[in-house]
Scaffold this active site. Structure first.
Site, PDB file in Angstrom:
ATOM      1  N   GLU A 235       0.880  -1.179   0.000  1.00 21.51           N
ATOM      2  CA  GLU A 235       0.000   0.000   0.000  1.00 21.51           C
ATOM      3  C   GLU A 235       0.909   1.218   0.000  1.00 21.51           C
ATOM      4  OE1 GLU A 235      -3.313   0.094  -0.123  1.00 21.51           O
ATOM      5  OE2 GLU A 235      -3.700  -2.052   0.044  1.00 21.51           O
ATOM      6  N   CYS A 269      -2.294   9.499   2.673  1.00 22.69           N
ATOM      7  CA  CYS A 269      -1.803   8.917   1.411  1.00 22.69           C
ATOM      8  C   CYS A 269      -2.723   9.234   0.237  1.00 22.69           C
ATOM      9  CB  CYS A 269      -1.626   7.413   1.559  1.00 22.69           C
ATOM     10  SG  CYS A 269      -3.130   6.579   2.053  1.00 22.69           S
TER      11      CYS A 269
HETATM   12  P1  NAD Z   1       8.058   4.788   5.109  1.00 24.00           P
HETATM   13  O1  NAD Z   1       8.130   3.998   3.860  1.00 24.00           O
HETATM   14  O2  NAD Z   1       9.169   5.708   5.439  1.00 24.00           O
HETATM   15  O3  NAD Z   1       7.921   3.824   6.382  1.00 24.00           O
HETATM   16  C1  NAD Z   1       6.962   2.772   6.420  1.00 24.00           C
HETATM   17  C2  NAD Z   1       7.493   1.655   7.295  1.00 24.00           C
HETATM   18  O4  NAD Z   1       8.704   1.139   6.753  1.00 24.00           O
HETATM   19  C3  NAD Z   1       7.805   2.058   8.734  1.00 24.00           C
HETATM   20  O5  NAD Z   1       7.287   1.065   9.599  1.00 24.00           O
HETATM   21  C4  NAD Z   1       9.314   2.103   8.770  1.00 24.00           C
HETATM   22  O6  NAD Z   1       9.840   1.733  10.022  1.00 24.00           O
HETATM   23  C5  NAD Z   1       9.732   1.100   7.724  1.00 24.00           C
HETATM   24  N1  NAD Z   1      10.985   1.469   7.070  1.00 24.00           N
HETATM   25  C6  NAD Z   1      11.432   2.723   6.800  1.00 24.00           C
HETATM   26  N2  NAD Z   1      12.622   2.667   6.141  1.00 24.00           N
HETATM   27  C7  NAD Z   1      12.922   1.360   6.008  1.00 24.00           C
HETATM   28  C8  NAD Z   1      14.029   0.645   5.425  1.00 24.00           C
HETATM   29  N3  NAD Z   1      15.050   1.280   4.856  1.00 24.00           N
HETATM   30  N4  NAD Z   1      14.004  -0.697   5.453  1.00 24.00           N
HETATM   31  C9  NAD Z   1      12.975  -1.353   6.024  1.00 24.00           C
HETATM   32  N5  NAD Z   1      11.911  -0.729   6.595  1.00 24.00           N
HETATM   33  C10 NAD Z   1      11.883   0.594   6.598  1.00 24.00           C
HETATM   34  O7  NAD Z   1       6.668   5.541   5.031  1.00 24.00           O
HETATM   35  P2  NAD Z   1       6.027   6.555   6.054  1.00 24.00           P
HETATM   36  O8  NAD Z   1       6.833   7.807   6.102  1.00 24.00           O
HETATM   37  O9  NAD Z   1       5.704   5.875   7.334  1.00 24.00           O
HETATM   38  O10 NAD Z   1       4.630   6.870   5.325  1.00 24.00           O
HETATM   39  C11 NAD Z   1       4.543   7.786   4.281  1.00 24.00           C
HETATM   40  C12 NAD Z   1       4.327   7.110   2.950  1.00 24.00           C
HETATM   41  O11 NAD Z   1       3.404   6.052   3.078  1.00 24.00           O
HETATM   42  C13 NAD Z   1       3.745   8.041   1.925  1.00 24.00           C
HETATM   43  O12 NAD Z   1       4.359   7.790   0.684  1.00 24.00           O
HETATM   44  C14 NAD Z   1       2.274   7.632   1.870  1.00 24.00           C
HETATM   45  O13 NAD Z   1       1.630   7.935   0.666  1.00 24.00           O
HETATM   46  C15 NAD Z   1       2.367   6.185   2.102  1.00 24.00           C
HETATM   47  N6  NAD Z   1       1.110   5.691   2.663  1.00 24.00           N
HETATM   48  C16 NAD Z   1       0.338   4.868   1.917  1.00 24.00           C
HETATM   49  C17 NAD Z   1      -0.872   4.432   2.416  1.00 24.00           C
HETATM   50  C18 NAD Z   1      -1.781   3.528   1.631  1.00 24.00           C
HETATM   51  O14 NAD Z   1      -2.712   3.011   2.223  1.00 24.00           O
HETATM   52  N7  NAD Z   1      -1.552   3.302   0.347  1.00 24.00           N
HETATM   53  C19 NAD Z   1      -1.291   4.832   3.681  1.00 24.00           C
HETATM   54  C20 NAD Z   1      -0.460   5.668   4.404  1.00 24.00           C
HETATM   55  C21 NAD Z   1       0.743   6.092   3.906  1.00 24.00           C
END
Ligand code: NAD
Length: 481
Positions: A235, A269
């Site tokens: 997602e 998002c």
């Molecule tokens: P992110 O990708 O930075 O983090 C998401 C998760 O991944 C966190 O639990 C984090 O700990 C983990 N993570 C971060 N870096 C990592 C790495 N290098 N290796 C492994 N795991 C890692 O995203 P965010 O800042 O939490 O959320 C923002 C993004 O999420 C935006 O792009 C938004 O559009 C998207 N989003 C999508 C939805 C959806 O339902 N489609 C919902 C909410 C947010």
């Protein structure tokens, strides 16, 4: 010891401590997974009674911990209780009630027709849980985005390791405490942490990974899953457009736009990332938009206006505000991580603010001359998670909805498609793969096992020796060859 060797010894000690900490994480993660796998293999999670009991337990856990969870979300980014209840808890309770009510019918085997060639026989599709699942959540709706997939996974009869985002640290801790209090860790448990812990988790073999987050981390998750051939739901995000046609009923739709864009300070998002408005109505649209932003009271003075989650995110957002383009807002306060609702005009498609998903309270407004122009602009970019269209015209709607690929969306409103559990929610292409909400969530965490049951009282001779022309003629007829 000289200064240099003291420094070396300290670095070595640090490296040792870090690798010891890494080993501790690895070992405890391995134990958690192995315990869950063992429990899953005992078949205990497969009965409907067990699953319904878990869902009811989760509901009462959330009910009893509601105040603590609301306070945690507020501590993370000043999101007030009213907004958290409306935008997060409502969906969680709804998903729980729906799953409890519908589980029996979702999990039934379905009989389907059987091809003549396989008669006599009866064909079935039987949903089964996948096993031990890893759910990695984002921080921006930290209750909903962690618990809604968890509900789907438990309903489908899986065990779950949940990894909330470290950026919403208070909510992550509150969820972890609540789940530890109510759940057997062999069924559901939380692993808290950031990149290090997630990387450790991703090295292990799961039966399903459900990830919510950014496109860049989505790629890391997909690659890690490929190593074990683990199925994934991703997602992700992206730049979701809002197209406004000349015939839009602006007084109603702009109110909806302002709420949907600036609630959660734009950290949603599916928030409209940018507006494409018909050039002929640009001025009237901007006048109404200015008024609505005032009325909506999302402002630096409002103690319920959400903060930006971190200083890093704050700095990135402020760097996107070019003062020459600011029509409304632009004010910001780094000490409180607040940015006022900001509207940017005279924006071109190749400006910096149009490169990546904004994910904050900044709304660039671009114009278009005709519908073809708007369609080709959106189609020239990665497929968005959401697309919104404000129009009264069914022909414009049909044209745009049939020509442009996007995850989901709405006509004359924003965000609302999320609130209908009959609509599978997910992206396409760069904005994600797979979907959930309602039965789609149950499906995301199930394997649909297919089988044919055949009786033994009759065996047609067609496929066996001796091969005869008449047999081939019957086979040709049966298969339309
Ligand atoms: P992110 O990708 O930075 O983090 C998401 C998760 O991944 C966190 O639990 C984090 O700990 C983990 N993570 C971060 N870096 C990592 C790495 N290098 N290796 C492994 N795991 C890692 O995203 P965010 O800042 O939490 O959320 C923002 C993004 O999420 C935006 O792009 C938004 O559009 C998207 N989003 C999508 C939805 C959806 O339902 N489609 C919902 C909410 C947010």
């Amino acid at each position: 010891m000289d200064h240099k060797s003291i420094k070396m010894a300290s670095i070595e000690r640090q490296v040792d401590e870090e690798s010891n900490a890494g080993d501790v994480i690895k070992n405890s993660v391995k134990t958690l997974i192995s315990n869950q796998k063992q429990f899953f293999n005992s078949n205990a999670t497969k009965s409907l009674d067990f699953r319904i009991e878990q869902l009811k337990k989760l509901k009462s856990a959330i009910k009893s911990s509601e105040r603590e969870l609301l306070d945690a979300v507020f501590a993370d980014f000043q999101k007030g209780s009213f907004n958290t209840l409306v935008t997060e808890f409502s969906g969680v309770y709804n998903e729980l009630d729906l799953a409890i009510r519908k589980l029996k019918s979702w999990s039934k085997s379905k009989r389907v027709t059987t091809h003549m060639a396989n008669l006599p026989g009866a064909s079935y599709i039987m949903p089964e849980p996948l096993g031990t699942c890893l759910i990695i959540g984002a921080w921006n709706y930290p209750i909903n985005l962690n618990l809604v997939p968890t509900i789907a996974a438990l309903a489908a009869g899986n065990t779950v390791i949940l990894k909330p985002s470290e950026l919403a640290a208070h909510t992550s801790a509150a969820l972890s405490k609540m789940i530890a209090k109510y759940f057997d860790p062999r069924v559901l448990t939380v692993v808290e942490g950031g990149v290090k812990e997630t990387t450790e988790l991703l090295e292990q073999s799961f039966d399903k990974i459900f990830f919510t987050g950014s496109v860049s981390v989505g790629r890391i998750v997909y690659q890690a899953a490929a190593k074990h051939l683990t199925p994934v739901t991703l997602e992700l995000g992206g730049k979701s457009p809002l197209i406004i046609a000349a015939d839009a009923n602006l007084t109603i739709v702009v109110k909806r736009l302002v709420w949907g864009k600036f609630v959660n300070a734009g950290q949603t998002c599916v928030a409209p990332d940018y507006v494409l408005v018909d050039k002929r109505i640009e001025n009237s649209f901007l006048d109404i938009l200015k008024e609505e932003i005032k009325l909506a009271q999302f402002s630096l003075e409002n103690e319920n206006y959400a903060q930006i989650i971190s200083e890093r995110h704050f700095d990135r957002l402020v760097s996107l505000i070019d003062p020459k383009t600011v029509l409304v807002g632009g004010e910001h306060d780094r000490s409180r991580r607040l940015i006022a609702p900001t509207v940017l005009t005279n924006i071109a498609g190749d400006d910096k603010v149009m490169e990546d998903e904004i994910f904050g309270p900044i709304l660039p407004v671009l114009t278009y001359e005709n519908v073809e122009g708007a369609v080709s602009f959106v189609k020239s970019r990665p497929k968005p998670l959401a697309l919104y269209l404000f129009t009264e015209s069914s022909s414009i709607r049909e044209r745009i909805f049939s020509e442009v690929s996007f995850g989901g969306g709405a006509v004359n409103d924003v965000l609302v498609h999320l609130a209908n559990d009959e609509l599978p929610f997910g992206g396409v292409g760069n904005s994600g793969t797979g979907s959930y909400h309602g039965e789609a969530g149950f499906k995301a965490f199930s394997h649909y096992k297919s089988f044919i049951r055949r009786p033994t009282w009759f065996e047609p001779p067609l496929k066996y020796y001796p091969y005869k022309d008449w047999k081939l003629a019957v086979i040709r007829k049966l298969f339309g060859m």
